[in-house]
Design an enzyme around this catalytic site. Structure first.
Site, PDB file in Angstrom:
ATOM      1  N   LYS A 170       0.839  -1.177   0.000  1.00 12.94           N
ATOM      2  CA  LYS A 170       0.000   0.000   0.000  1.00 12.94           C
ATOM      3  C   LYS A 170       0.883   1.239   0.000  1.00 12.94           C
ATOM      4  O   LYS A 170       2.007   1.141   0.474  1.00 12.94           O
ATOM      5  CB  LYS A 170      -0.968   0.016   1.180  1.00 12.94           C
ATOM      6  CG  LYS A 170      -0.365  -0.272   2.561  1.00 12.94           C
ATOM      7  CD  LYS A 170       0.812   0.458   3.097  1.00 12.94           C
ATOM      8  CE  LYS A 170       0.780   1.919   3.344  1.00 12.94           C
ATOM      9  NZ  LYS A 170       2.039   2.462   3.913  1.00 12.94           N
ATOM     10  N   TYR A 258      -4.353   3.843   6.457  1.00 13.02           N
ATOM     11  CA  TYR A 258      -4.815   2.860   7.456  1.00 13.02           C
ATOM     12  C   TYR A 258      -6.129   3.319   8.083  1.00 13.02           C
ATOM     13  O   TYR A 258      -7.032   2.521   8.310  1.00 13.02           O
ATOM     14  CB  TYR A 258      -3.776   2.676   8.571  1.00 13.02           C
ATOM     15  CG  TYR A 258      -2.507   1.996   8.128  1.00 13.02           C
ATOM     16  CD1 TYR A 258      -2.515   0.657   7.758  1.00 13.02           C
ATOM     17  CD2 TYR A 258      -1.306   2.673   8.084  1.00 13.02           C
ATOM     18  CE1 TYR A 258      -1.355   0.023   7.349  1.00 13.02           C
ATOM     19  CE2 TYR A 258      -0.138   2.059   7.677  1.00 13.02           C
ATOM     20  CZ  TYR A 258      -0.173   0.734   7.314  1.00 13.02           C
ATOM     21  OH  TYR A 258       0.973   0.116   6.905  1.00 13.02           O
TER      22      TYR A 258
END
Ligand code: NDP
Length: 415
Positions: A170, A258
């Site tokens: 990510k 996140y």
């Protein structure tokens, strides 16, 4: 009170554990046999272990055995940086379905040293120019891209050309167009793409999702999540994070993702509107290309709201909270590499939820290996990464324009 002797303590424990002979015997691993005093291996149901070394029946298993090394899927790790070396490579030791078979690095000496420690064949070390030769290595099933964000799209596309499956760190890529191109390349090559959203494989987060879906905290009304740390220009791993062409953005892209991803996996919904605010202290050279702080809100179709943040100038925080009508769940820390905590808070008080810890990186790599082996869609496919990148683009736009921005809701509610 007098302390119990060892044997008294053992009998007390066995008595408390078992309500009958079967349970007591089971807990001794004797599989249904009972001791007959004086009988050494003979007599009805009697088997007393002899006082010399001897093989015994297989004990009950508490963890699944790994599949044979030859049947595990082979991973090539691309980029031997801080995260790859400290978290991912050691996690292969705890994996049951994956094994490390190749390394890709721009530093040959480092790659050689790492290869010898992890038992990787010296012939399976590649540099970035020679990466495409990986097509000729049948031991490599999956390419795991752990490069700066700005290089994810290029290496994913090259890996697909080499007919390998791709696990990509990510954030998936710099722009939604790059993400779309990666998904297309995977489809054209008929290979799978998964984004390494480790929190979705981390046991405490998985347990929080399970409890919310089971209705344990009632309808979910609010999610808050904060991720912050100090960006350190002396740390080589933070140097590319200050360069827009390699990082794509600042704290939002790196760790705010996140908070964003958590709001989506906890609600199980896709937001319909985002609102972002950004601040970077003027004159701080760390933030000449990327942002420092971002506070952002998401509105979901059910009416749930998420209040989220990321920062490169606050002390470490990695917290996620889900507030339902009946109770709330607090993950603090929520996204550490280990030692995460889950708490249930209600009118009855705060209760620590016991969760069996498991290496989240091994779980993630095993999940993808299993997805490839059984031709199943992984839990966090390319589309999952694309959604976050699209939302982050909308958050930046909202911050620039100083107003909420509507985003297309897929309306999909996850299982
Ligand atoms: P590092 O800087 O420590 O590692 C990046 C590695 O990429 C370098 O060591 C180098 O490997 C290689 N590389 C190739 N080209 C460049 C370049 N131009 N500049 C810098 N490095 C280059 O970064 P991290 O390990 O922290 O991050 C790598 C990726 O992992 C990022 O996408 C990040 O978002 C992600 N990440 C994910 C985490 C998670 O929890 N899921 C946690 C941390 C990072 P070599 O020397 O072998 O060529």
């Amino acid at each position: 009170m007098r302390p119990l002797t060892r044997s008294a303590a053992l009998s007390r424990r066995l008595f408390l554990r078992g309500t009958g002979g079967g349970l007591l015997v089971g807990s001794l691993g004797l599989h249904g046999t009972v001791y007959a005093q004086g009988a050494a291996g003979g007599g009805a149901g009697a088997e007393r272990p002899p006082a010399r070394p001897v093989g015994r029946v297989e004990p009950e298993r508490e963890t699944e055995m790994p599949v044979e090394p030859g049947r595990r899927l082979g991973y090539a790790v691309v980029g031997l940086g801080k995260f790859a070396l400290n978290q991912i490579l050691p996690a292969f030791g705890e994996s049951r379905h994956a094994r490390l078979v190749a390394l890709v690095s721009g530093n040959r000496d480092k790659a050689r040293a790492v290869a010898s420690r992890y038992g990787v064949d010296a012939g399976a070390i590649y540099d970035y120019d020679g990466f495409d030769r990986i097509a000729d290595n049948p031991a490599v099933d999956i390419v795991y891209i752990i490069l700066p964000n700005g290089l994810h799209a290029e290496f994913a596309t090259r890996a697909f050309k080499a007919r390998k499956h791709v696990l990509c760190e990510k954030p998936m890529a710099l722009t939604s167009e790059e993400c779309e191109a990666m998904i297309r390349a995977g489809r054209e090559a008929d290979r799978k793409l998964m984004i390494a959203y480790r929190a979705q494989y981390e046991p405490h987060n998985v347990e929080a999702i399970r409890r919310i879906r089971a209705g344990e905290i009632g309808p979910l009304r609010l999610v808050t999540s904060d991720h912050g740390r100090i960006l350190d220009p002396k740390d080589p791993a933070d140097q590319w994070r200050m360069v827009r062409a390699l990082a794509g953005g600042g704290s939002l892209y790196d760790i705010g993702i996140y908070s964003l991803n958590a709001a989506r996996y906890l609600t199980g919904e896709e937001p319909v509107e985002v609102f972002g605010q950004i601040h970077s202290p003027p004159g701080d050279p760390r933030f000449s290309e990327v942002e420092d702080r971002c506070a952002f809100q998401l509105r979901f179709p059910s009416g749930a709201i998420a209040n989220l943040s990321s920062s490169y100038s606050t002390a470490s925080v990695k917290r996620i909270q889900a507030f339902g009508e009946k109770a709330s769940l607090v993950l603090d820390p929520a996204t550490e590499y280990e030692g995460n905590q889950l708490m249930r808070v209600s009118e009855r008080g705060r209760e620590q939820v016991k969760v069996k810890d498991e290496n989240q990186f091994a779980a993630e790599m095993d999940h993808f290996a299993e997805s490839v082996r059984h031709n199943r869609e992984p839990r966090t496919p390319g589309e999952e990464g694309l959604r976050d990148v699209r939302l982050m683009e909308a958050i930046y736009r909202s911050a620039r324009e100083g107003r909420p921005v509507s985003v297309e809701a897929t309306g999909s509610v996850r299982p």
